[in-house]
Write a protein that holds these residues in place. Sequence first.
Motif, PDB file in Angstrom:
ATOM      1  N   THR A  80       0.728  -1.361   0.027  1.00 30.35           N
ATOM      2  CA  THR A  80       0.060  -0.089  -0.034  1.00 30.35           C
ATOM      3  C   THR A  80       0.522   1.011  -0.378  1.00 30.35           C
ATOM      4  O   THR A  80       1.851   1.260   0.552  1.00 30.35           O
ATOM      5  N   PHE A  81       0.696   1.970  -1.262  1.00 30.16           N
ATOM      6  CA  PHE A  81       1.794   3.254  -0.775  1.00 30.16           C
ATOM      7  C   PHE A  81       0.066   4.629   0.236  1.00 30.16           C
ATOM      8  O   PHE A  81      -0.313   4.344   0.297  1.00 30.16           O
ATOM      9  N   TYR A  82       1.392   5.400   0.401  1.00 32.50           N
ATOM     10  CA  TYR A  82       0.348   6.202   1.845  1.00 32.50           C
ATOM     11  C   TYR A  82       1.136   7.422   1.521  1.00 32.50           C
ATOM     12  O   TYR A  82       2.271   7.953   1.312  1.00 32.50           O
ATOM     13  N   VAL A  83       0.431   8.697   2.607  1.00 33.46           N
ATOM     14  CA  VAL A  83       1.347  10.166   2.233  1.00 33.46           C
ATOM     15  C   VAL A  83       0.525  10.244   3.954  1.00 33.46           C
ATOM     16  O   VAL A  83      -0.613   9.276   4.628  1.00 33.46           O
ATOM     17  N   SER A  84       2.160  10.564   4.365  1.00 31.86           N
ATOM     18  CA  SER A  84       1.780  10.979   5.907  1.00 31.86           C
ATOM     19  C   SER A  84       2.419  12.243   5.866  1.00 31.86           C
ATOM     20  O   SER A  84       3.581  12.377   6.118  1.00 31.86           O
ATOM     21  N   PRO A  85       1.302  13.469   6.597  1.00 34.46           N
ATOM     22  CA  PRO A  85       1.993  14.874   6.718  1.00 34.46           C
ATOM     23  C   PRO A  85       2.048  14.942   8.427  1.00 34.46           C
ATOM     24  O   PRO A  85       1.025  14.006   8.890  1.00 34.46           O
ATOM     25  N   GLU A  86       3.203  15.679   9.179  1.00 35.88           N
ATOM     26  CA  GLU A  86       3.279  15.532  10.258  1.00 35.88           C
ATOM     27  C   GLU A  86       3.848  17.300  10.561  1.00 35.88           C
ATOM     28  O   GLU A  86       4.329  17.633   9.497  1.00 35.88           O
ATOM     29  N   VAL A  87       3.251  17.355  12.068  1.00 32.89           N
ATOM     30  CA  VAL A  87       3.974  19.203  12.271  1.00 32.89           C
ATOM     31  C   VAL A  87       4.778  18.723  14.069  1.00 32.89           C
ATOM     32  O   VAL A  87       3.894  17.540  14.463  1.00 32.89           O
ATOM     33  N   GLU A  88       5.710  19.025  14.052  1.00 35.20           N
ATOM     34  CA  GLU A  88       6.054  18.716  14.783  1.00 35.20           C
ATOM     35  C   GLU A  88       6.627  20.028  15.724  1.00 35.20           C
ATOM     36  O   GLU A  88       7.895  20.453  15.383  1.00 35.20           O
ATOM     37  N   LEU A  89       6.598  19.745  16.940  1.00 45.94           N
ATOM     38  CA  LEU A  89       6.743  21.730  18.022  1.00 45.94           C
ATOM     39  C   LEU A  89       8.600  20.996  19.192  1.00 45.94           C
ATOM     40  O   LEU A  89       8.044  20.095  19.710  1.00 45.94           O
ATOM     41  N   ILE A  90       9.523  21.576  18.804  1.00 46.35           N
ATOM     42  CA  ILE A  90      10.080  21.147  19.965  1.00 46.35           C
ATOM     43  C   ILE A  90      10.810  22.861  20.109  1.00 46.35           C
ATOM     44  O   ILE A  90      11.034  23.740  20.192  1.00 46.35           O
TER      45      ILE A  90
END
Length: 273
Positions: free
Chosen positions: A184-194
């Motif tokens: 399966t192909f997938y897309v994965s957006p993410e945001v991270e605050l450090i």
Amino acid sequence: MKGKKLLYLFFVSVFSVIVSQKVSAQERPTEAVYKEPITGLWINTYGNIRLTNRLFWIAQTHFRFQEDESTKFVGQIAQVYNRHAISYLFSKKFNASVGGVLRVNYNLKSGGENERKSVPEWRIWHQYLFAIPFHRAMVYHRLRIEHRWTQAFKEDSEYVFRNRWRYMFKLKMPLFKPKLGSNTFYVSPEVELIMQSGKPVIDSPMEDLRLHTSFGYILNPRLTVATGLMYSQGQELSEGATYKQKWTMRFHVYFSPDLRKVKYKLPTIHSTD
């Protein structure tokens, strides 16, 4: 006479405070300064090695490159990460991990007198990962806390202690198929605050804000590959009004071997990096 001396010292002190405040006001920027973006390349491996029904061994290795004067993205080696931990699976929707990190930082500038080419950075880290099914996608909330000891490149530099407080929100959505699974192909957006804290952190609490989207392919429950592009910005530690920016190409390999006996193996869980 004694009263005149005291009065004189009082006016000198007040005048010194006023002058120092004016100098500080003049030196302090009136607006944020953004540096020109630089480029980098990360090659990351993520291992979730299942030991028992509840315990996992996390084994991660990251190779991070940064541009130099002649080559964008992959100009020179910047850091090498070696991160390990033991993770406990409370349920299919929650696990917690604790472990250590050895990161080697390389001197990217022309080495000055009495400067080393590389220095080690030590960390203790723990994280709490929530995985929530949502329609066709998976939603992840990750809290990670790191206690880090860093060192400058100069010889005999002392270690500086800081804490990092990290929160990441991530989606993982299948493409061309109704749900995540093998082939399966997938897309994965993410945001991270450090965020960071500690004695050296005076007016620079935001170390990094990362915006990253990756496209991946699940070969099977034990192996996944992905690639993506990340934009990040954060405050300079020594000058909070100055922000650094970076564009990073990222390549990921996720592997999940199962060391249990066959009769004890259960369906794969929804955990990630």
